[in-house]
Write an enzyme that holds these catalytic residues in place. Sequence first.
Site, PDB file in Angstrom:
ATOM      1  N   LYS A   1      -2.627   6.934   1.173  1.00  0.00           N
ATOM      2  CA  LYS A   1      -2.368   7.235   2.592  1.00  0.00           C
ATOM      3  C   LYS A   1      -1.278   8.299   2.627  1.00  0.00           C
ATOM      4  O   LYS A   1      -0.096   8.007   2.811  1.00  0.00           O
ATOM      5  CB  LYS A   1      -1.962   5.956   3.340  1.00  0.00           C
ATOM      6  CG  LYS A   1      -2.163   6.053   4.848  1.00  0.00           C
ATOM      7  CD  LYS A   1      -2.107   4.690   5.492  1.00  0.00           C
ATOM      8  CE  LYS A   1      -1.995   4.764   6.991  1.00  0.00           C
ATOM      9  NZ  LYS A   1      -3.160   5.310   7.676  1.00  0.00           N
TER      10      LYS A   1
ATOM     11  N   ARG B   1       0.832  -1.206   0.000  1.00  0.00           N
ATOM     12  CA  ARG B   1       0.000   0.000   0.000  1.00  0.00           C
ATOM     13  C   ARG B   1       0.866   1.255   0.000  1.00  0.00           C
ATOM     14  O   ARG B   1       0.538   2.247  -0.664  1.00  0.00           O
ATOM     15  CB  ARG B   1      -0.946  -0.009   1.206  1.00  0.00           C
ATOM     16  CG  ARG B   1      -1.956   1.119   1.174  1.00  0.00           C
ATOM     17  CD  ARG B   1      -3.021   0.981   2.244  1.00  0.00           C
ATOM     18  NE  ARG B   1      -2.476   1.124   3.586  1.00  0.00           N
ATOM     19  CZ  ARG B   1      -3.184   0.969   4.703  1.00  0.00           C
ATOM     20  NH1 ARG B   1      -4.468   0.638   4.647  1.00  0.00           N
ATOM     21  NH2 ARG B   1      -2.619   1.118   5.886  1.00  0.00           N
TER      22      ARG B   1
ATOM     23  N   GLU C   1     -16.220   6.066   6.016  1.00  0.00           N
ATOM     24  CA  GLU C   1     -15.372   5.435   7.041  1.00  0.00           C
ATOM     25  C   GLU C   1     -15.295   6.375   8.221  1.00  0.00           C
ATOM     26  O   GLU C   1     -16.019   7.369   8.278  1.00  0.00           O
ATOM     27  CB  GLU C   1     -13.986   5.143   6.462  1.00  0.00           C
ATOM     28  CG  GLU C   1     -13.244   6.382   5.959  1.00  0.00           C
ATOM     29  CD  GLU C   1     -11.855   6.071   5.411  1.00  0.00           C
ATOM     30  OE1 GLU C   1     -11.247   5.071   5.808  1.00  0.00           O
ATOM     31  OE2 GLU C   1     -11.381   6.862   4.564  1.00  0.00           O
TER      32      GLU C   1
HETATM   33  N1  PXG Z   1      -9.231   4.726   7.417  1.00  0.00           N
HETATM   34  C1  PXG Z   1      -8.371   5.734   7.606  1.00  0.00           C
HETATM   35  C2  PXG Z   1      -8.727   7.080   7.119  1.00  0.00           C
HETATM   36  C3  PXG Z   1      -7.140   5.497   8.250  1.00  0.00           C
HETATM   37  O1  PXG Z   1      -6.275   6.485   8.421  1.00  0.00           O
HETATM   38  C4  PXG Z   1      -7.785   3.177   8.521  1.00  0.00           C
HETATM   39  C5  PXG Z   1      -8.966   3.465   7.845  1.00  0.00           C
HETATM   40  C6  PXG Z   1      -7.527   1.764   8.925  1.00  0.00           C
HETATM   41  O2  PXG Z   1      -6.557   1.188   8.057  1.00  0.00           O
HETATM   42  P1  PXG Z   1      -5.593   0.007   8.541  1.00  0.00           P
HETATM   43  O3  PXG Z   1      -4.755  -0.296   7.369  1.00  0.00           O
HETATM   44  O4  PXG Z   1      -4.809   0.549   9.698  1.00  0.00           O
HETATM   45  O5  PXG Z   1      -6.466  -1.102   8.947  1.00  0.00           O
HETATM   46  C7  PXG Z   1      -6.843   4.214   8.714  1.00  0.00           C
HETATM   47  C8  PXG Z   1      -5.528   3.962   9.396  1.00  0.00           C
HETATM   48  C9  PXG Z   1      -4.154   6.764  14.767  1.00  0.00           C
HETATM   49  C10 PXG Z   1      -3.969   6.587  13.290  1.00  0.00           C
HETATM   50  O6  PXG Z   1      -3.216   7.243  15.416  1.00  0.00           O
HETATM   51  C11 PXG Z   1      -4.792   5.736  12.595  1.00  0.00           C
HETATM   52  C12 PXG Z   1      -4.627   5.549  11.209  1.00  0.00           C
HETATM   53  C13 PXG Z   1      -3.683   6.279  10.584  1.00  0.00           C
HETATM   54  C14 PXG Z   1      -2.875   7.144  11.294  1.00  0.00           C
HETATM   55  C15 PXG Z   1      -2.992   7.293  12.664  1.00  0.00           C
HETATM   56  O7  PXG Z   1      -5.240   6.426  15.265  1.00  0.00           O
HETATM   57  N2  PXG Z   1      -5.497   4.676  10.622  1.00  0.00           N
END
Ligand code: PXG
Length: 290
Positions: A149, A50, A182
């Site tokens: 991301k 990713r 989301e």
């Molecule tokens: N949606 C968004 C917008 C995200 O940023 C997720 C879904 C979940 O993706 P993964 O690959 O982790 O299952 C994310 C990721 C935090 C933090 O500190 C969380 C994310 C990114 C940066 C910081 O809570 N989540």
Amino acid sequence: MLIYIDGEFLPPAEAKVSVFDHGLLYGDGVFEGIRSYNGRVFKLDEHLERLYDSAKSIMLQIPMPIATLKETVLETLRRNHLREAYIRLIVTRGVGDLGLDPDKCPSPSIIIIADKITLYPQKFYEEGLAIVTTSIRRNYPEAINPRIKSLNYLNNILAKIEGKQAGAVEVLMLNADGYVAECSGDNIFWVKKELLVTPPGHIGILEGVTRNSVIELARQAGMRIEERVFTRHELYIADECFLTGTAAEVIPVVKIDKRVIGDGCPGAVTQKLIAAFRHLANNTGTPIYA
Ligand code: PXG
């Protein structure tokens, strides 16, 4: 703590980037948040893929082959003697001038921070979260695709600020058309009568690594699962709801915009997926100490 930055492992006070880095000036860069459990990095290949996809989409050439970056992530964990960790992998556009032009940034920077993980309170998993919808719409995919991301997280931060003002730990984001997208840092699922539903990638979400793992676990358990567009109405009348993310793992939601979901307690399907996910996370992954 030792932080990897462009070929060196440095203590935090020495791990610095330039004020001319376009990651700072413009949020021009990409990142990943990764977990290790029990001495193994969870879904490392998926996170790296990713990261490289996000970089490719913004025409950022990561100055290291994927296999070398993988080894560097593992080495960062080893240098910090970590087994349970949160890993932040960052690639910035690098140093340029004050203009927007990314072509004036000849060398992207790679940063890896590996730290102890702070877990959410156990109470959240036992009792479930109450979330609210924010007025901040998720980025329109033709403006900034949420699949990237990127270091430009202001969309999510603005949503988070609104959620906090309403006293909510997480906040529900709709896309520009008003469909459920989301949360600020988590993906969303709901359950009704044995059917599991989550929004599809094309409506403008980050396709979470945790989300994809949960879809796979649900399929393996023989559940019926649909990736489709839906409105908040379907969430309000769902039997169960939960969120997925690297930090949160699988976390129940029991209230949305003051509507009680199901019977107001984490549901059976959610609990089953929490257990299945924990089992997967604790028993698979790339070994740090071979
Ligand atoms: N949606 C968004 C917008 C995200 O940023 C997720 C879904 C979940 O993706 P993964 O690959 O982790 O299952 C994310 C990721 C935090 C933090 O500190 C969380 C994310 C990114 C940066 C910081 O809570 N989540």
